[in-house]
Design a protein around this motif. Structure first.
Motif, mmCIF file in Angstrom:
data_model
loop_
_atom_site.group_PDB
_atom_site.id
_atom_site.type_symbol
_atom_site.label_atom_id
_atom_site.label_comp_id
_atom_site.label_asym_id
_atom_site.label_seq_id
_atom_site.Cartn_x
_atom_site.Cartn_y
_atom_site.Cartn_z
ATOM 1 N N PRO A 179 26.760 18.484 -35.708
ATOM 2 C CA PRO A 179 27.422 18.854 -36.966
ATOM 3 C C PRO A 179 27.686 17.645 -37.860
ATOM 4 C CG PRO A 179 28.959 18.930 -35.116
ATOM 5 C CD PRO A 179 27.592 18.761 -34.526
ATOM 6 N N GLY A 180 27.151 17.728 -39.084
ATOM 7 C CA GLY A 180 27.392 16.679 -40.057
ATOM 8 C C GLY A 180 26.612 15.396 -39.843
ATOM 9 N N GLN A 181 25.735 15.347 -38.853
ATOM 10 C CA GLN A 181 24.956 14.133 -38.601
ATOM 11 C C GLN A 181 23.477 14.405 -38.847
ATOM 12 O OE1 GLN A 181 26.183 11.648 -35.114
ATOM 13 N NE2 GLN A 181 27.370 13.461 -34.555
ATOM 14 N N TRP A 182 22.846 13.488 -39.559
ATOM 15 C CA TRP A 182 21.430 13.616 -39.889
ATOM 16 C C TRP A 182 20.715 12.357 -39.417
ATOM 17 C CZ3 TRP A 182 19.566 17.893 -42.785
ATOM 18 C CH2 TRP A 182 20.577 18.749 -43.264
ATOM 19 N N ARG A 183 19.536 12.534 -38.882
ATOM 20 C CA ARG A 183 18.706 11.399 -38.511
ATOM 21 C C ARG A 183 17.357 11.524 -39.196
ATOM 22 N NH1 ARG A 183 22.726 9.791 -38.027
ATOM 23 N NH2 ARG A 183 23.819 8.855 -36.265
ATOM 24 N N MET A 184 16.794 10.368 -39.565
ATOM 25 C CA MET A 184 15.550 10.341 -40.314
ATOM 26 C C MET A 184 14.354 10.259 -39.373
ATOM 27 S SD MET A 184 16.946 10.590 -43.174
ATOM 28 C CE MET A 184 18.548 10.267 -43.932
ATOM 29 N N LEU A 185 13.455 11.222 -39.472
ATOM 30 C CA LEU A 185 12.274 11.277 -38.624
ATOM 31 C C LEU A 185 11.018 11.352 -39.486
ATOM 32 C CD1 LEU A 185 13.414 13.884 -35.921
ATOM 33 C CD2 LEU A 185 13.671 11.393 -35.867
ATOM 34 N N THR A 186 9.977 10.629 -39.067
ATOM 35 C CA THR A 186 8.714 10.652 -39.807
ATOM 36 C C THR A 186 7.679 11.480 -39.051
ATOM 37 O OG1 THR A 186 8.057 8.597 -38.724
ATOM 38 C CG2 THR A 186 9.050 8.421 -40.900
ATOM 39 N N PRO A 187 6.979 12.377 -39.729
ATOM 40 C CA PRO A 187 5.953 13.186 -39.050
ATOM 41 C C PRO A 187 4.818 12.331 -38.510
ATOM 42 C CG PRO A 187 6.590 14.170 -41.145
ATOM 43 C CD PRO A 187 7.173 12.796 -41.128
ATOM 44 N N ALA A 188 4.203 12.812 -37.443
ATOM 45 C CA ALA A 188 3.109 12.097 -36.796
ATOM 46 C C ALA A 188 1.741 12.609 -37.225
ATOM 47 C CB ALA A 188 3.238 12.211 -35.269
ATOM 48 N N GLN A 189 1.700 13.574 -38.133
ATOM 49 C CA GLN A 189 0.433 14.055 -38.659
ATOM 50 C C GLN A 189 0.655 14.546 -40.081
ATOM 51 O OE1 GLN A 189 -0.119 16.968 -35.566
ATOM 52 N NE2 GLN A 189 0.468 18.674 -36.902
ATOM 53 N N PRO A 190 -0.386 14.522 -40.921
ATOM 54 C CA PRO A 190 -0.231 14.931 -42.318
ATOM 55 C C PRO A 190 0.142 16.407 -42.443
ATOM 56 C CG PRO A 190 -2.269 13.692 -41.998
ATOM 57 C CD PRO A 190 -1.742 14.023 -40.636
ATOM 58 N N SER A 191 0.732 16.753 -43.570
ATOM 59 C CA SER A 191 1.057 18.142 -43.856
ATOM 60 C C SER A 191 -0.235 18.947 -43.969
ATOM 61 C CB SER A 191 1.844 18.233 -45.168
ATOM 62 O OG SER A 191 2.087 19.575 -45.522
ATOM 63 N N ASP A 192 -0.272 20.103 -43.284
ATOM 64 C CA ASP A 192 -1.503 20.899 -43.297
ATOM 65 C C ASP A 192 -1.303 22.313 -43.826
ATOM 66 O OD1 ASP A 192 -0.079 22.080 -41.267
ATOM 67 O OD2 ASP A 192 -1.481 21.561 -39.666
ATOM 68 N N GLY A 193 -0.130 22.592 -44.373
ATOM 69 C CA GLY A 193 0.104 23.898 -44.967
ATOM 70 C C GLY A 193 0.499 24.979 -43.990
ATOM 71 N N THR A 194 0.581 24.665 -42.691
ATOM 72 C CA THR A 194 0.903 25.700 -41.703
ATOM 73 C C THR A 194 2.400 25.796 -41.431
ATOM 74 O OG1 THR A 194 0.733 24.196 -39.807
ATOM 75 C CG2 THR A 194 -1.296 25.266 -40.571
ATOM 76 N N GLY A 195 3.171 24.821 -41.882
ATOM 77 C CA GLY A 195 4.592 24.804 -41.578
ATOM 78 C C GLY A 195 4.908 24.141 -40.252
ATOM 79 N N GLN A 196 3.896 23.602 -39.568
ATOM 80 C CA GLN A 196 4.120 22.896 -38.312
ATOM 81 C C GLN A 196 4.267 21.400 -38.576
ATOM 82 O OE1 GLN A 196 1.731 23.943 -34.885
ATOM 83 N NE2 GLN A 196 0.987 25.784 -35.905
ATOM 84 N N VAL A 197 5.274 20.803 -37.966
ATOM 85 C CA VAL A 197 5.532 19.378 -38.120
ATOM 86 C C VAL A 197 5.781 18.794 -36.730
ATOM 87 C CG1 VAL A 197 6.871 17.617 -39.326
ATOM 88 C CG2 VAL A 197 6.685 19.911 -40.312
ATOM 89 N N VAL A 198 5.174 17.647 -36.464
ATOM 90 C CA VAL A 198 5.323 16.980 -35.175
ATOM 91 C C VAL A 198 6.073 15.673 -35.373
ATOM 92 C CG1 VAL A 198 4.117 15.932 -33.221
ATOM 93 C CG2 VAL A 198 3.208 18.013 -34.284
ATOM 94 N N PHE A 199 7.098 15.445 -34.547
ATOM 95 C CA PHE A 199 7.883 14.225 -34.600
ATOM 96 C C PHE A 199 7.820 13.513 -33.249
ATOM 97 C CE2 PHE A 199 10.227 17.090 -37.568
ATOM 98 C CZ PHE A 199 10.056 16.360 -38.740
ATOM 99 N N HIS A 200 7.844 12.181 -33.304
ATOM 100 C CA HIS A 200 7.997 11.361 -32.103
ATOM 101 C C HIS A 200 9.403 10.766 -32.159
ATOM 102 C CE1 HIS A 200 3.340 10.590 -31.840
ATOM 103 N NE2 HIS A 200 3.669 11.870 -31.813
ATOM 104 N N VAL A 201 10.209 11.047 -31.161
ATOM 105 C CA VAL A 201 11.621 10.682 -31.203
ATOM 106 C C VAL A 201 11.970 9.784 -30.024
ATOM 107 C CG1 VAL A 201 13.985 11.553 -31.332
ATOM 108 C CG2 VAL A 201 12.099 12.941 -32.236
ATOM 109 N N THR A 202 12.631 8.670 -30.331
ATOM 110 C CA THR A 202 13.127 7.773 -29.288
ATOM 111 C C THR A 202 14.586 8.092 -29.003
ATOM 112 O OG1 THR A 202 11.636 5.993 -29.948
ATOM 113 C CG2 THR A 202 13.547 5.374 -28.655
ATOM 114 N N ALA A 203 14.941 8.148 -27.739
ATOM 115 C CA ALA A 203 16.331 8.427 -27.358
ATOM 116 C C ALA A 203 17.152 7.142 -27.456
ATOM 117 C CB ALA A 203 16.387 8.979 -25.937
ATOM 118 N N ALA A 204 17.425 6.709 -28.693
ATOM 119 C CA ALA A 204 18.199 5.495 -28.946
ATOM 120 C C ALA A 204 19.419 5.883 -29.763
ATOM 121 C CB ALA A 204 17.360 4.468 -29.703
ATOM 122 N N GLY A 205 20.601 5.760 -29.194
ATOM 123 C CA GLY A 205 21.803 6.212 -29.881
ATOM 124 C C GLY A 205 22.079 7.672 -29.571
ATOM 125 N N ALA A 206 23.343 8.050 -29.681
ATOM 126 C CA ALA A 206 23.765 9.388 -29.249
ATOM 127 C C ALA A 206 23.073 10.504 -30.022
ATOM 128 C CB ALA A 206 25.279 9.506 -29.380
#
Length: 392
Positions: A179-206
């Motif tokens: 709640p109330g916390q946002w983290r910035m993530l960059t997609p790992a593949q270009p937008s393809d119009g399907t609504g699917q987005v892939v993220f690579h996330v490191t478990a660093a910080g709570a």
């Protein structure tokens, strides 16, 4: 007004708390959009205001680049769901909070003028976006989760509609258990119009760890994307990307975007150096080999030869070689031609500490500062506005 900006920076917590006290009383429903801990609430507020004050002349309107940043910030803030009219209430709170700063009358009047200009600029940007029918955010469901290492997750989410974005852009992401916390993530593949987005996330910080431990069926909220890179045209000089850790996701997206143009003579395919702490942290080696077979040079660098015993990494793809070096930029400079033709452009992506170290290393080895761009984030996925890079 550099002295005034510094005064704001020296009283970050006092001023921020005073502003929130007034705003939460005036608009009670606003409390729910911020983190439960006040220490983590609106941490960029005072530094951002100080920056605008330092870049504004008394009696003059906001500079064009300042207005541009505020416009982007207003578009980012639409994800919170408040109407543009809330900015007038927030301006009142910002002015009310000035009481804790012991300003002179001149400083107070100047601060009030800047605050009003800021809020008017942001309100107008929000109204224009509303009128254009632009979605303030996207709701997406987690569909699949992989854990190639103990600290890294590959997460695929799916929205009901297309989610447009450009290579290198990052999304502010939150979920019901943050709640109330946002983290910035960059997609790992270009937008393809399907609504699917892939993220690579490191478990660093709570907060980032909570996202990394997502389960299929979870719902995420994605704000509007910001930042980004532009792949240089062919002939404009080699583009060298140095990625650190999950900065690989952005490098991967950039490479796929370059390959998707269909005309290699028009867009520069990047030369990628992927840097990790140990071999097993190269979690995407099968895909890296596919890129290499398509003509994208990928060089793997590790700082240590042996994996930590708790890394729990999966096996590398057969033939995935790597170079061991405590100074990754030495490997880069030795393999990139610096002395002839059009000088290469360098884009460094990853955690701020490693990116800063890499930039310093390139400069020491003769690379000009004007040749280097960075996309970096803090330990818990927090980005700073000055880190948004755009390559011409």
């Amino acid at each position: 007004m550099w002295e005034l900006g510094e005064h704001f920076r020296n009283h970050v917590e006092e001023y921020r708390d005073a502003v929130h006290e007034h705003f939460f009383n005036a608009v009670p429903e606003s409390r729910q959009i911020f983190a439960l801990s006040m220490r983590d609430t609106h941490t960029s507020l005072v530094p951002a205001l100080a920056w605008v004050i330092e870049h504004t002349e008394p009696g003059k309107p906001l500079l064009a680049d300042v207005s541009a940043k505020l416009t982007q910030l207003a578009l980012d803030h639409r994800r919170h769901g408040f109407p543009a009219e809330v900015y007038s209430r927030f301006a009142d709170a910002l002015v009310a909070g000035l009481r804790v700063l012991a300003l002179t009358q001149y400083q107070y009047n100047f601060s009030c003028d800047v605050i009003n200009q800021i809020c008017e600029t942001m309100a107008e940007a929000a109204r224009e976006s509303d009128a254009a029918g632009e979605a303030p955010a996207h709701s997406a469901q987690v569909m699949a989760v992989e854990h190639p290492t103990r600290d890294t997750s590959i997460i695929r989410v799916e929205a009901g509609l297309a989610v447009p974005y450009q290579p290198g852009q990052h999304f502010p992401v939150t979920t019901q258990y943050l709640p109330g916390q946002w983290r910035m993530l960059t997609p790992a593949q270009p937008s393809d119009g399907t609504g699917q987005v892939v993220f690579h996330v490191t478990a660093a910080g709570a907060a980032s760890r909570s996202l990394a431990h997502a389960q299929p069926g979870d719902w995420w909220t994605l704000g509007q994307p910001a930042g980004g890179i532009s792949l240089p045209n062919a002939g404009a000089g080699e583009l060298v990307i140095i990625s650190y850790g999950t900065g690989w996701a952005t490098a991967r997206c950039a490479a796929l975007a370059a390959l998707s143009t269909g005309d290699r003579s028009q867009v520069q395919v990047p030369h990628i150096f992927a840097v990790t702490g140990s071999p097993g942290a190269h979690y995407d080696t099968y895909f890296q080999q596919n890129l290499e077979s398509l003509g994208v040079p990928v060089r793997r660098i590790v700082r240590e030869e042996k994996d930590p015993w708790l890394l729990n990494a999966r096996e590398l793809a057969a033939g995935s070689d790597y170079v061991v070096s405590g100074e990754p930029t030495d490997v880069v400079v030795n393999e990139v031609e610096l002395s002839t033709g059009t000088p290469p452009r360098f884009l460094l992506i990853g955690p701020a500490e490693e990116v800063g170290e890499g930039k310093e290393g390139l400069i020491k080895r003769g690379v000009g500062k004007q040749q280097i761009d960075v996309l970096s984030w803090g330990r818990d996925g927090r980005w700073e506005p000055e880190d948004y890079a755009t390559l011409a």
